[in-house]
Design a protein around this motif. Structure first.
Motif, PDB file in Angstrom:
ATOM      1  N   ARG A  11     -19.344  14.705 -36.032  1.00 50.03           N
ATOM      2  CA  ARG A  11     -19.098  15.507 -35.310  1.00 50.03           C
ATOM      3  C   ARG A  11     -19.084  14.809 -33.539  1.00 50.03           C
ATOM      4  O   ARG A  11     -18.463  14.806 -32.571  1.00 50.03           O
ATOM      5  CB  ARG A  11     -19.665  16.843 -35.444  1.00 50.03           C
ATOM      6  CG  ARG A  11     -19.899  18.406 -34.455  1.00 50.03           C
ATOM      7  CD  ARG A  11     -18.905  18.836 -34.866  1.00 50.03           C
ATOM      8  NE  ARG A  11     -18.823  18.950 -36.380  1.00 50.03           N
ATOM      9  CZ  ARG A  11     -17.591  20.539 -36.171  1.00 50.03           C
ATOM     10  NH1 ARG A  11     -16.749  20.514 -35.603  1.00 50.03           N
ATOM     11  NH2 ARG A  11     -17.919  21.102 -37.791  1.00 50.03           N
ATOM     12  N   LEU A  12     -20.187  14.478 -33.436  1.00 58.67           N
ATOM     13  CA  LEU A  12     -20.302  13.425 -32.919  1.00 58.67           C
ATOM     14  C   LEU A  12     -19.202  12.779 -32.047  1.00 58.67           C
ATOM     15  O   LEU A  12     -18.611  12.707 -30.481  1.00 58.67           O
ATOM     16  CB  LEU A  12     -21.589  13.838 -32.234  1.00 58.67           C
ATOM     17  CG  LEU A  12     -22.111  12.562 -31.072  1.00 58.67           C
ATOM     18  CD1 LEU A  12     -21.971  13.669 -29.887  1.00 58.67           C
ATOM     19  CD2 LEU A  12     -23.340  11.849 -30.843  1.00 58.67           C
ATOM     20  N   MET A  13     -18.748  12.222 -32.943  1.00 61.17           N
ATOM     21  CA  MET A  13     -17.880  11.054 -33.272  1.00 61.17           C
ATOM     22  C   MET A  13     -16.502  11.802 -32.640  1.00 61.17           C
ATOM     23  O   MET A  13     -16.167  11.315 -31.725  1.00 61.17           O
ATOM     24  CB  MET A  13     -17.596  10.192 -33.868  1.00 61.17           C
ATOM     25  CG  MET A  13     -18.790   9.284 -34.178  1.00 61.17           C
ATOM     26  SD  MET A  13     -19.205   7.949 -34.975  1.00 61.17           S
ATOM     27  CE  MET A  13     -17.483   7.420 -36.096  1.00 61.17           C
ATOM     28  N   TYR A  14     -16.671  13.253 -33.378  1.00 61.62           N
ATOM     29  CA  TYR A  14     -14.368  13.715 -32.847  1.00 61.62           C
ATOM     30  C   TYR A  14     -15.717  14.250 -31.018  1.00 61.62           C
ATOM     31  O   TYR A  14     -13.493  14.149 -30.522  1.00 61.62           O
ATOM     32  CB  TYR A  14     -15.210  14.706 -33.756  1.00 61.62           C
ATOM     33  CG  TYR A  14     -14.554  15.392 -33.557  1.00 61.62           C
ATOM     34  CD1 TYR A  14     -12.966  15.642 -34.217  1.00 61.62           C
ATOM     35  CD2 TYR A  14     -14.946  16.833 -32.960  1.00 61.62           C
ATOM     36  CE1 TYR A  14     -11.824  17.181 -33.188  1.00 61.62           C
ATOM     37  CE2 TYR A  14     -14.012  18.194 -32.767  1.00 61.62           C
ATOM     38  CZ  TYR A  14     -12.081  18.015 -32.753  1.00 61.62           C
ATOM     39  OH  TYR A  14     -11.480  19.238 -32.604  1.00 61.62           O
ATOM     40  N   TRP A  15     -16.151  14.942 -30.865  1.00 65.55           N
ATOM     41  CA  TRP A  15     -16.419  15.125 -29.402  1.00 65.55           C
ATOM     42  C   TRP A  15     -16.620  13.734 -28.227  1.00 65.55           C
ATOM     43  O   TRP A  15     -15.435  13.943 -27.393  1.00 65.55           O
ATOM     44  CB  TRP A  15     -17.492  16.057 -29.241  1.00 65.55           C
ATOM     45  CG  TRP A  15     -17.411  17.284 -29.995  1.00 65.55           C
ATOM     46  CD1 TRP A  15     -16.711  17.696 -30.466  1.00 65.55           C
ATOM     47  CD2 TRP A  15     -18.918  17.981 -30.292  1.00 65.55           C
ATOM     48  NE1 TRP A  15     -17.305  18.868 -30.729  1.00 65.55           N
ATOM     49  CE2 TRP A  15     -18.273  19.140 -31.106  1.00 65.55           C
ATOM     50  CE3 TRP A  15     -20.506  17.057 -29.949  1.00 65.55           C
ATOM     51  CZ2 TRP A  15     -19.963  20.259 -31.108  1.00 65.55           C
ATOM     52  CZ3 TRP A  15     -21.337  18.413 -30.531  1.00 65.55           C
ATOM     53  CH2 TRP A  15     -20.807  19.571 -31.093  1.00 65.55           C
ATOM     54  N   MET A  16     -16.822  12.483 -28.673  1.00 65.98           N
ATOM     55  CA  MET A  16     -16.726  11.663 -28.137  1.00 65.98           C
ATOM     56  C   MET A  16     -15.086  10.930 -28.192  1.00 65.98           C
ATOM     57  O   MET A  16     -15.224  10.609 -26.734  1.00 65.98           O
ATOM     58  CB  MET A  16     -17.654  10.395 -28.359  1.00 65.98           C
ATOM     59  CG  MET A  16     -19.198  10.691 -28.517  1.00 65.98           C
ATOM     60  SD  MET A  16     -20.617   9.651 -29.246  1.00 65.98           S
ATOM     61  CE  MET A  16     -20.285   8.328 -28.548  1.00 65.98           C
ATOM     62  N   ASP A  17     -14.539  11.264 -29.307  1.00 61.47           N
ATOM     63  CA  ASP A  17     -13.069  10.771 -29.245  1.00 61.47           C
ATOM     64  C   ASP A  17     -12.125  11.297 -27.898  1.00 61.47           C
ATOM     65  O   ASP A  17     -11.747  11.319 -27.384  1.00 61.47           O
ATOM     66  CB  ASP A  17     -12.297  10.500 -30.627  1.00 61.47           C
ATOM     67  CG  ASP A  17     -11.282  10.023 -30.438  1.00 61.47           C
ATOM     68  OD1 ASP A  17     -11.247   9.062 -30.320  1.00 61.47           O
ATOM     69  OD2 ASP A  17     -10.517  10.343 -31.662  1.00 61.47           O
ATOM     70  N   ILE A  18     -12.744  13.194 -27.950  1.00 58.54           N
ATOM     71  CA  ILE A  18     -11.826  14.090 -26.834  1.00 58.54           C
ATOM     72  C   ILE A  18     -12.531  13.285 -25.835  1.00 58.54           C
ATOM     73  O   ILE A  18     -11.286  13.320 -25.079  1.00 58.54           O
ATOM     74  CB  ILE A  18     -12.286  15.382 -27.754  1.00 58.54           C
ATOM     75  CG1 ILE A  18     -11.508  15.649 -28.931  1.00 58.54           C
ATOM     76  CG2 ILE A  18     -11.917  16.098 -26.002  1.00 58.54           C
ATOM     77  CD1 ILE A  18     -12.259  17.082 -29.443  1.00 58.54           C
ATOM     78  N   ALA A  19     -13.003  13.241 -24.928  1.00 61.03           N
ATOM     79  CA  ALA A  19     -13.482  13.246 -23.800  1.00 61.03           C
ATOM     80  C   ALA A  19     -13.550  11.688 -23.439  1.00 61.03           C
ATOM     81  O   ALA A  19     -12.777  11.422 -22.642  1.00 61.03           O
ATOM     82  CB  ALA A  19     -15.501  12.639 -24.256  1.00 61.03           C
ATOM     83  N   SER A  20     -13.462  10.685 -24.432  1.00 60.65           N
ATOM     84  CA  SER A  20     -13.281   9.351 -23.794  1.00 60.65           C
ATOM     85  C   SER A  20     -11.602   8.816 -23.300  1.00 60.65           C
ATOM     86  O   SER A  20     -10.921   9.036 -22.440  1.00 60.65           O
ATOM     87  CB  SER A  20     -13.640   8.181 -25.203  1.00 60.65           C
ATOM     88  OG  SER A  20     -13.037   8.434 -26.148  1.00 60.65           O
ATOM     89  N   ALA A  21     -10.049   9.772 -24.616  1.00 60.63           N
ATOM     90  CA  ALA A  21      -9.239   9.825 -24.582  1.00 60.63           C
ATOM     91  C   ALA A  21      -8.786  10.710 -23.413  1.00 60.63           C
ATOM     92  O   ALA A  21      -8.280  10.626 -22.472  1.00 60.63           O
ATOM     93  CB  ALA A  21      -8.855  10.674 -25.788  1.00 60.63           C
ATOM     94  N   LEU A  22      -9.402  11.924 -22.795  1.00 59.85           N
ATOM     95  CA  LEU A  22      -9.165  12.255 -21.166  1.00 59.85           C
ATOM     96  C   LEU A  22      -9.557  11.710 -20.772  1.00 59.85           C
ATOM     97  O   LEU A  22      -8.570  11.467 -19.598  1.00 59.85           O
ATOM     98  CB  LEU A  22     -10.082  13.723 -21.091  1.00 59.85           C
ATOM     99  CG  LEU A  22      -9.886  14.831 -22.538  1.00 59.85           C
ATOM    100  CD1 LEU A  22     -10.511  16.362 -22.320  1.00 59.85           C
ATOM    101  CD2 LEU A  22      -8.670  15.243 -22.190  1.00 59.85           C
ATOM    102  N   ALA A  23     -10.768  10.311 -20.107  1.00 57.75           N
ATOM    103  CA  ALA A  23     -11.150   9.876 -19.209  1.00 57.75           C
ATOM    104  C   ALA A  23      -9.837   8.559 -19.551  1.00 57.75           C
ATOM    105  O   ALA A  23      -9.284   8.716 -18.540  1.00 57.75           O
ATOM    106  CB  ALA A  23     -11.795   9.040 -19.692  1.00 57.75           C
ATOM    107  N   ALA A  24      -9.567   8.575 -20.695  1.00 60.28           N
ATOM    108  CA  ALA A  24      -8.233   7.118 -20.442  1.00 60.28           C
ATOM    109  C   ALA A  24      -7.146   7.900 -19.963  1.00 60.28           C
ATOM    110  O   ALA A  24      -6.224   7.237 -19.147  1.00 60.28           O
ATOM    111  CB  ALA A  24      -8.327   6.538 -21.836  1.00 60.28           C
TER     112      ALA A  24
END
Length: 169
Positions: free
Chosen positions: A31-44
Protein backbone atom coordinates in the motif's frame (compact mmCIF):
# COMPACT_ATOMS: atom_id res chain seq x y z
CA UNK A 1 14.50 25.78 -20.71
CA UNK A 2 15.70 23.82 -17.67
CA UNK A 3 13.51 23.37 -14.57
CA UNK A 4 14.41 23.61 -10.90
CA UNK A 5 14.13 20.49 -8.73
CA UNK A 6 11.93 22.44 -6.32
CA UNK A 7 9.32 22.92 -9.08
CA UNK A 8 8.63 19.18 -9.08
CA UNK A 9 8.02 18.87 -5.33
CA UNK A 10 4.96 16.85 -4.31
CA UNK A 11 3.85 16.39 -0.71
CA UNK A 12 1.22 13.69 -0.23
CA UNK A 13 -0.52 12.86 3.04
CA UNK A 14 -2.56 9.74 3.83
CA UNK A 15 -4.21 8.35 6.95
CA UNK A 16 -3.53 4.67 7.73
CA UNK A 17 -6.92 2.99 7.96
CA UNK A 18 -7.74 -0.62 8.94
CA UNK A 19 -7.95 -1.74 5.29
CA UNK A 20 -4.34 -0.48 4.76
CA UNK A 21 -2.80 -2.64 7.50
CA UNK A 22 -1.51 -6.16 8.02
CA UNK A 23 -2.33 -8.43 10.98
CA UNK A 24 0.25 -6.58 13.10
CA UNK A 25 -1.56 -3.26 12.70
CA UNK A 26 1.22 -1.88 10.46
CA UNK A 27 0.79 -0.21 7.09
CA UNK A 28 1.27 -2.85 4.37
CA UNK A 29 4.41 -2.29 2.29
CA UNK A 30 2.49 -2.72 -0.95
CA UNK A 31 0.00 0.00 0.00
CA UNK A 32 2.87 2.36 0.84
CA UNK A 33 4.59 1.55 -2.47
CA UNK A 34 1.29 2.31 -4.28
CA UNK A 35 1.12 5.73 -2.63
CA UNK A 36 4.83 6.33 -3.34
CA UNK A 37 4.29 5.48 -7.03
CA UNK A 38 1.47 8.04 -7.25
CA UNK A 39 3.46 10.80 -5.51
CA UNK A 40 6.59 10.19 -7.60
CA UNK A 41 4.61 10.03 -10.86
CA UNK A 42 3.06 13.40 -10.02
CA UNK A 43 6.53 14.88 -9.39
CA UNK A 44 7.81 13.50 -12.70
CA UNK A 45 4.76 14.86 -14.57
CA UNK A 46 5.27 18.28 -12.99
CA UNK A 47 8.85 18.26 -14.29
CA UNK A 48 8.19 17.11 -17.86
CA UNK A 49 4.62 18.30 -18.46
CA UNK A 50 3.50 15.02 -19.99
CA UNK A 51 2.26 11.56 -19.04
CA UNK A 52 4.87 9.25 -17.53
CA UNK A 53 5.29 5.52 -16.90
CA UNK A 54 7.21 3.86 -14.09
CA UNK A 55 10.45 2.38 -15.45
CA UNK A 56 12.05 1.16 -12.22
CA UNK A 57 11.81 1.20 -8.45
CA UNK A 58 14.86 0.72 -6.30
CA UNK A 59 16.43 1.27 -2.92
CA UNK A 60 13.18 1.08 -0.98
CA UNK A 61 14.33 0.76 2.59
CA UNK A 62 11.79 0.08 5.31
CA UNK A 63 13.18 1.61 8.51
CA UNK A 64 10.18 2.00 10.80
CA UNK A 65 6.64 0.65 10.45
CA UNK A 66 3.72 3.06 10.28
CA UNK A 67 0.91 2.09 12.60
CA UNK A 68 -2.85 2.04 12.16
CA UNK A 69 -4.24 5.53 12.80
CA UNK A 70 -0.93 7.26 12.04
CA UNK A 71 -0.46 9.72 9.21
CA UNK A 72 1.85 9.06 6.24
CA UNK A 73 3.76 11.98 4.70
CA UNK A 74 5.42 11.35 1.33
CA UNK A 75 7.81 13.88 -0.21
CA UNK A 76 8.71 13.30 -3.86
CA UNK A 77 11.03 15.43 -5.97
CA UNK A 78 12.88 14.86 -9.25
CA UNK A 79 16.57 14.38 -8.44
CA UNK A 80 17.89 14.24 -12.02
CA UNK A 81 16.61 14.24 -15.59
CA UNK A 82 18.29 12.26 -18.34
CA UNK A 83 17.28 12.13 -22.02
CA UNK A 84 13.73 10.77 -21.67
CA UNK A 85 13.77 9.58 -18.06
CA UNK A 86 13.72 11.17 -14.64
CA UNK A 87 14.85 9.84 -11.27
CA UNK A 88 12.55 10.80 -8.40
CA UNK A 89 13.74 10.67 -4.79
CA UNK A 90 11.15 9.95 -2.12
CA UNK A 91 11.19 10.37 1.64
CA UNK A 92 8.44 8.96 3.83
CA UNK A 93 7.58 9.87 7.42
CA UNK A 94 5.00 8.50 9.77
CA UNK A 95 3.30 10.79 12.23
CA UNK A 96 1.51 9.97 15.42
CA UNK A 97 -0.83 12.97 15.48
CA UNK A 98 -2.16 12.15 18.95
CA UNK A 99 1.27 12.04 20.62
CA UNK A 100 2.65 14.77 18.32
CA UNK A 101 5.76 13.17 16.86
CA UNK A 102 7.10 12.31 13.40
CA UNK A 103 9.50 9.50 12.50
CA UNK A 104 11.31 8.48 9.33
CA UNK A 105 9.84 5.40 7.72
CA UNK A 106 11.16 4.97 4.18
CA UNK A 107 13.27 6.30 1.37
CA UNK A 108 13.37 5.24 -2.29
CA UNK A 109 14.18 6.12 -5.88
CA UNK A 110 11.66 5.70 -8.70
CA UNK A 111 12.48 6.21 -12.37
CA UNK A 112 9.93 7.42 -14.91
CA UNK A 113 9.94 7.82 -18.69
CA UNK A 114 8.09 10.75 -20.27
CA UNK A 115 5.68 9.88 -23.10
CA UNK A 116 4.62 11.80 -26.18
CA UNK A 117 1.02 11.65 -27.55
CA UNK A 118 1.90 8.38 -29.35
CA UNK A 119 3.07 6.77 -26.08
CA UNK A 120 6.70 6.90 -27.23
CA UNK A 121 9.54 8.20 -25.01
CA UNK A 122 10.04 11.95 -25.36
CA UNK A 123 12.92 14.21 -24.32
CA UNK A 124 12.61 15.94 -20.95
CA UNK A 125 13.94 19.25 -19.66
CA UNK A 126 17.19 19.13 -17.73
CA UNK A 127 17.10 19.66 -13.98
CA UNK A 128 18.68 22.46 -11.99
CA UNK A 129 19.71 21.38 -8.49
CA UNK A 130 20.01 24.30 -6.06
CA UNK A 131 20.20 23.15 -2.43
CA UNK A 132 23.03 21.07 -0.95
CA UNK A 133 20.74 18.02 -0.73
CA UNK A 134 19.50 18.48 -4.33
CA UNK A 135 23.10 18.74 -5.58
CA UNK A 136 24.14 15.57 -3.71
CA UNK A 137 21.15 13.65 -5.10
CA UNK A 138 21.82 15.01 -8.60
CA UNK A 139 25.49 14.01 -8.52
CA UNK A 140 24.73 10.49 -7.25
CA UNK A 141 21.94 9.92 -9.77
CA UNK A 142 24.26 8.95 -12.64
CA UNK A 143 25.85 6.20 -10.52
CA UNK A 144 22.43 4.97 -9.42
CA UNK A 145 21.26 4.98 -13.05
CA UNK A 146 24.27 2.99 -14.21
CA UNK A 147 23.75 0.49 -11.39
CA UNK A 148 20.07 0.09 -12.38
CA UNK A 149 21.08 -0.48 -16.00
CA UNK A 150 23.80 -3.00 -15.12
CA UNK A 151 21.51 -4.93 -12.76
CA UNK A 152 18.73 -4.84 -15.36
CA UNK A 153 21.03 -6.25 -18.05
CA UNK A 154 20.82 -3.10 -20.18
CA UNK A 155 24.45 -2.04 -19.68
CA UNK A 156 27.67 -4.00 -19.35
CA UNK A 157 29.49 -3.46 -16.07
CA UNK A 158 32.63 -2.58 -18.04
CA UNK A 159 30.74 0.36 -19.60
CA UNK A 160 29.59 1.79 -16.24
CA UNK A 161 32.32 4.42 -15.94
CA UNK A 162 30.77 6.23 -12.97
CA UNK A 163 30.65 3.00 -10.97
CA UNK A 164 34.16 2.00 -11.93
CA UNK A 165 35.40 5.43 -10.83
CA UNK A 166 34.21 4.65 -7.29
CA UNK A 167 36.64 1.74 -7.02
CA UNK A 168 39.67 2.91 -9.02
CA UNK A 169 41.95 5.88 -8.80
Amino acid sequence: MDKKASESLVMMTELVLPNDTNTFGNLMGGRLMYWMDIASALAAMKHCGSPVVTASVDNISFENPIKLGNVVHIEAKVSRAFKTSMEVHLKVWGEDAIHQYKYKSNEAYFTFVALDPNSKPKPVKQLVAETTEEIELYEGALRRRQLRLVLGGKMKAADAGELRALFTK
